[in-house]
Design a protein around this motif. Structure first.
Motif, PDB file in Angstrom:
ATOM      1  N   LYS A   1       1.278  -1.036  -0.112  1.00 23.90           N
ATOM      2  CA  LYS A   1       0.413  -0.093  -0.165  1.00 23.90           C
ATOM      3  C   LYS A   1       1.379   1.473   0.072  1.00 23.90           C
ATOM      4  CE  LYS A   1      -3.885  -2.272   2.330  1.00 23.90           C
ATOM      5  NZ  LYS A   1      -4.584  -1.669   1.400  1.00 23.90           N
ATOM      6  N   SER A   2       2.238   1.395   0.435  1.00 24.39           N
ATOM      7  CA  SER A   2       3.090   2.217   0.772  1.00 24.39           C
ATOM      8  C   SER A   2       3.107   2.820  -0.671  1.00 24.39           C
ATOM      9  CB  SER A   2       3.906   2.107   1.502  1.00 24.39           C
ATOM     10  OG  SER A   2       4.829   3.314   1.703  1.00 24.39           O
ATOM     11  N   CYS A   3       4.259   1.921  -1.362  1.00 17.09           N
ATOM     12  CA  CYS A   3       4.552   1.926  -2.786  1.00 17.09           C
ATOM     13  C   CYS A   3       3.211   2.153  -3.838  1.00 17.09           C
ATOM     14  CB  CYS A   3       4.911   0.112  -3.566  1.00 17.09           C
ATOM     15  SG  CYS A   3       5.910  -0.068  -2.565  1.00 17.09           S
ATOM     16  N   LEU A   4       1.888   1.250  -3.493  1.00 16.32           N
ATOM     17  CA  LEU A   4       1.302   1.922  -4.978  1.00 16.32           C
ATOM     18  C   LEU A   4       0.465   3.728  -4.563  1.00 16.32           C
ATOM     19  CD1 LEU A   4      -1.572  -0.894  -3.959  1.00 16.32           C
ATOM     20  CD2 LEU A   4       0.208  -0.939  -6.430  1.00 16.32           C
ATOM     21  N   SER A   5       1.113   4.213  -3.364  1.00 19.95           N
ATOM     22  CA  SER A   5       0.792   5.700  -2.895  1.00 19.95           C
ATOM     23  C   SER A   5       1.812   5.954  -3.295  1.00 19.95           C
ATOM     24  CB  SER A   5       0.897   5.951  -1.284  1.00 19.95           C
ATOM     25  OG  SER A   5      -0.668   5.003  -0.502  1.00 19.95           O
ATOM     26  N   GLN A   6       3.459   5.753  -3.565  1.00 19.19           N
ATOM     27  CA  GLN A   6       3.551   6.772  -4.176  1.00 19.19           C
ATOM     28  C   GLN A   6       3.735   6.741  -6.054  1.00 19.19           C
ATOM     29  OE1 GLN A   6       7.663   5.078  -2.512  1.00 19.19           O
ATOM     30  NE2 GLN A   6       7.469   4.823  -0.118  1.00 19.19           N
ATOM     31  N   ILE A   7       3.256   5.636  -6.032  1.00 22.12           N
ATOM     32  CA  ILE A   7       3.607   5.577  -7.801  1.00 22.12           C
ATOM     33  C   ILE A   7       2.528   6.324  -7.707  1.00 22.12           C
ATOM     34  CG2 ILE A   7       5.561   3.999  -7.362  1.00 22.12           C
ATOM     35  CD1 ILE A   7       2.591   1.608  -8.367  1.00 22.12           C
ATOM     36  N   GLY A   8       1.811   7.304  -7.234  1.00 22.79           N
ATOM     37  CA  GLY A   8      -0.142   7.884  -8.037  1.00 22.79           C
ATOM     38  C   GLY A   8      -1.052   6.904  -7.583  1.00 22.79           C
ATOM     39  N   LEU A   9      -0.990   5.506  -6.817  1.00 24.72           N
ATOM     40  CA  LEU A   9      -1.972   4.853  -6.609  1.00 24.72           C
ATOM     41  C   LEU A   9      -3.141   4.496  -5.839  1.00 24.72           C
ATOM     42  CD1 LEU A   9      -0.890   1.422  -9.382  1.00 24.72           C
ATOM     43  CD2 LEU A   9      -1.848   4.016 -10.020  1.00 24.72           C
ATOM     44  N   ASP A  10      -4.703   4.545  -5.526  1.00 23.81           N
ATOM     45  CA  ASP A  10      -5.221   4.585  -4.885  1.00 23.81           C
ATOM     46  C   ASP A  10      -4.661   2.996  -4.670  1.00 23.81           C
ATOM     47  OD1 ASP A  10      -7.082   4.632  -2.542  1.00 23.81           O
ATOM     48  OD2 ASP A  10      -9.274   4.817  -3.766  1.00 23.81           O
ATOM     49  N   PRO A  11      -4.656   2.908  -3.144  1.00 22.88           N
ATOM     50  CA  PRO A  11      -4.172   1.440  -2.101  1.00 22.88           C
ATOM     51  C   PRO A  11      -5.261   0.765  -1.916  1.00 22.88           C
ATOM     52  CG  PRO A  11      -2.642   3.587  -1.348  1.00 22.88           C
ATOM     53  CD  PRO A  11      -3.635   3.808  -2.385  1.00 22.88           C
ATOM     54  N   SER A  12      -6.954   1.360  -2.305  1.00 26.81           N
ATOM     55  CA  SER A  12      -7.769   0.518  -1.356  1.00 26.81           C
ATOM     56  C   SER A  12      -7.674  -0.179  -1.896  1.00 26.81           C
ATOM     57  CB  SER A  12      -8.811   1.781  -1.071  1.00 26.81           C
ATOM     58  OG  SER A  12      -9.447   2.258  -1.508  1.00 26.81           O
ATOM     59  N   LYS A  13      -7.477   0.184  -3.913  1.00 27.94           N
ATOM     60  CA  LYS A  13      -8.877  -0.941  -4.144  1.00 27.94           C
ATOM     61  C   LYS A  13      -7.309  -1.917  -5.197  1.00 27.94           C
ATOM     62  CE  LYS A  13     -10.491   2.909  -7.207  1.00 27.94           C
ATOM     63  NZ  LYS A  13     -10.837   3.678  -8.375  1.00 27.94           N
ATOM     64  N   TYR A  14      -6.595  -2.037  -4.431  1.00 29.27           N
ATOM     65  CA  TYR A  14      -5.393  -2.707  -4.150  1.00 29.27           C
ATOM     66  C   TYR A  14      -5.534  -3.685  -3.000  1.00 29.27           C
ATOM     67  CZ  TYR A  14      -4.267  -1.097  -8.671  1.00 29.27           C
ATOM     68  OH  TYR A  14      -4.164  -0.172  -9.312  1.00 29.27           O
ATOM     69  N   SER A  15      -4.974  -5.690  -3.263  1.00 31.42           N
ATOM     70  CA  SER A  15      -4.943  -6.048  -2.010  1.00 31.42           C
ATOM     71  C   SER A  15      -3.507  -7.084  -2.379  1.00 31.42           C
ATOM     72  CB  SER A  15      -5.782  -7.152  -1.485  1.00 31.42           C
ATOM     73  OG  SER A  15      -6.534  -7.761  -2.372  1.00 31.42           O
ATOM     74  N   GLY A  16      -3.308  -7.890  -1.602  1.00 31.37           N
ATOM     75  CA  GLY A  16      -2.815  -9.288  -2.236  1.00 31.37           C
ATOM     76  C   GLY A  16      -2.899  -9.845  -3.320  1.00 31.37           C
ATOM     77  N   HIS A  17      -3.918 -10.282  -2.719  1.00 34.73           N
ATOM     78  CA  HIS A  17      -4.933 -10.900  -4.336  1.00 34.73           C
ATOM     79  C   HIS A  17      -4.438 -10.626  -5.641  1.00 34.73           C
ATOM     80  CE1 HIS A  17      -7.482 -14.533  -4.378  1.00 34.73           C
ATOM     81  NE2 HIS A  17      -8.549 -13.985  -5.391  1.00 34.73           N
ATOM     82  N   SER A  18      -4.465  -9.196  -5.192  1.00 35.40           N
ATOM     83  CA  SER A  18      -4.340  -8.460  -7.348  1.00 35.40           C
ATOM     84  C   SER A  18      -3.581  -8.830  -7.408  1.00 35.40           C
ATOM     85  CB  SER A  18      -4.088  -7.181  -6.967  1.00 35.40           C
ATOM     86  OG  SER A  18      -5.189  -6.419  -6.071  1.00 35.40           O
TER      87      SER A  18
END
Length: 471
Positions: free
Chosen positions: A394-411
């Motif tokens: 989630k930290s990485c996704l936030s840094q690259i400008g994506l919404d972390p709530s829309k992703y999980s380990g299952h992604s």
């Protein structure tokens, strides 16, 4: 309309009373006499008191047994209709989650106790014995009853997987609270009260979640010897209406694409062993289509080498690596082993087998059963738990400008399968790699727009081939 006036309450009312009487070891004559006196449903039976039996002409032994059974089945001594005016003014949206007190359940309701014990971890957990207790198993000297009962409890407590127990426990809490607040027994629940429970859930849950929560109601009734209360026209029609009102859409987490992997790679610090271990888990998850339950353990204490990926499960070769899986969502009974290959991508930071081998080399150990994803930091070994992995993701996704709530380990599982489809791999191979038991995997596949454009262009070119443009 009061409960007693509802036609749906009459269905199998007498049958329920007779089944209850049989379970409580009451005679058929006693059951018939109760029905003659007008106690022809479980709700009516819940109102029966000792004074009412004065002129019932039921033998004293049966009378005592009847009173004891009533006390255990309806411990609060309240009517089972749930038609209590004190509850009508409460906000229906506030009573879904509180923790109920299950101690009010009757001690002789064995089946209900067993289910509650399983879901709440009350049964003693131990490794099942293959050979059983010592003694002659040919019948001349069998184990005593207490030993057999202990064995029965062990086998019964193993019916559900640990993850299923945890899920069912969360489903059970609102139902327990609903029954306690209305003063009704857990089983059998009348169609009208079950409809009220469904209505309560509909304030806060989606339709698909409501169906999941009702699964524990079904389980309780089947364990207690009653019919599945969901198998009635009244409830099925109510659920159909609920589906129409709430909709049945499923919100899935977005897939991790190769482009997202590339962007995550560019922000990681590979001089940090934790980051390298995290990157290895990302690549293995993407290329193996693993479920999170196989890839990472919740913690050191909960790591189980028979379930979670350990170093002993990995076989390296010149062509990559093979991971041996002996337990998964679809391998619950050790009936087979699954071999999942990982590719070798020469001189590429996206090679899962190379990065995984590097993690092993930087963290040497003599214990092959250690977690596959562990790292050394400050001279201490650390496990990459699923919670830590998710936090870093989630930290990485936030840094690259994506919404972390829309992703999980299952992604990663969904993203790897979608990428395989874009690469032109046939669906049956994708299904095999991801160990999908059914065709549910098809809902995970998410072809990109470019892939769909290829389909459209292929159709267009074929149309042009068959019907050339006039010159």
């Amino acid at each position: 309309m009061a409960d007693s006036d509802s036609e749906v309450e009459i269905t199998r009312g007498e049958a329920a009373v007779k089944k209850w009487a049989t379970m409580k070891k009451l005679s058929p004559k006693t059951a018939d006499r109760l029905i003659e006196l007008g106690y022809d449903s479980m709700e009516a039976l819940s109102l029966l008191s000792e004074d009412d039996l004065g002129e019932a002409n039921i033998p004293i032994g049966q009378t005592r047994l009847l009173l004891y059974s009533l006390k255990q089945t309806f411990p609060r001594g309240q009517a089972a209709s749930g038609n209590n005016a004190n509850h009508c003014n409460q906000d229906p949206q506030t009573n879904v989650d509180p923790e109920p007190n299950i101690q009010n359940i009757g001690d002789d309701d064995v089946f209900i106790r067993n289910v509650l014990g399983q879901l709440n971890g009350a049964q003693t957990q131990q490794q099942p014995s293959q050979t059983g207790p010592s003694g002659n198993m040919n019948g001349t000297n069998p184990p005593c009853t207490a030993v057999l009962d202990t064995r029965v409890n062990l086998l019964r407590s193993s019916v559900l997987a640990d993850s299923t127990k945890k899920t069912y426990s969360s489903y059970l809490q609102p139902y327990l609270h609903f029954c306690n607040s209305k003063g009704i027994p857990l089983v059998p629940i009348t169609p009208v009260n079950l409809a009220r429970f469904i209505a309560l859930l509909s304030y806060k849950l989606s339709f698909n979640s409501i169906r999941n929560y009702l699964s524990v109601v079904r389980l309780l009734h089947l364990e207690a010897g009653f019919a599945n209360p969901l198998d009635s026209y009244y409830i099925s029609s109510l659920l159909k209406g609920t589906k129409r009102v709430l909709g049945a859409q499923t919100v899935r987490k977005l897939p991790i694409t190769p482009n997202i992997l590339y962007r995550i790679f560019n922000i990681l610090n590979f001089s940090n062993p934790k980051h390298l271990c995290f990157w290895a888990a990302c690549l293995v998850g993407f290329f193996s289509f693993f479920r999170k339950s196989n890839l990472l353990a919740p913690s050191w204490e909960q790591f189980d080498p028979s379930k979670h990926m350990s170093r002993n499960n990995v076989r390296f070769s010149k062509t990559g690596a093979v991971i041996v899986v002996t337990w998964s969502k679809t391998i619950q009974y050790m009936q087979r082993s699954l071999l999942v290959p990982l590719p070798h991508i020469p001189k590429s930071p996206f090679c899962p087998s190379c990065i995984l081998r590097l993690v092993f080399m930087l963290n040497p150990t003599n214990l092959p059963s250690c977690p596959a994803f562990m790292y050394t930091l400050d001279s201490k070994n650390h496990i990459l738990s699923y919670a830590t992995f998710l936090q870093m993701l989630k930290s990485c996704l936030s840094q690259i400008g994506l919404d972390p709530s829309k992703y999980s380990g299952h992604s990663f599982r969904r993203g790897g399968a979608s990428f395989a489809l874009e690469c032109g791999l046939p669906p049956d191979l994708i299904k095999s790699q991801g160990d999908w038991k059914s065709d549910a995997y098809q809902s995970y596949l998410d072809p990109s727009l470019s892939f769909r454009v290829q389909v459209a262009e292929r159709l267009g070119s074929e149309m042009l081939r068959r019907f050339p443009t006039p010159t």
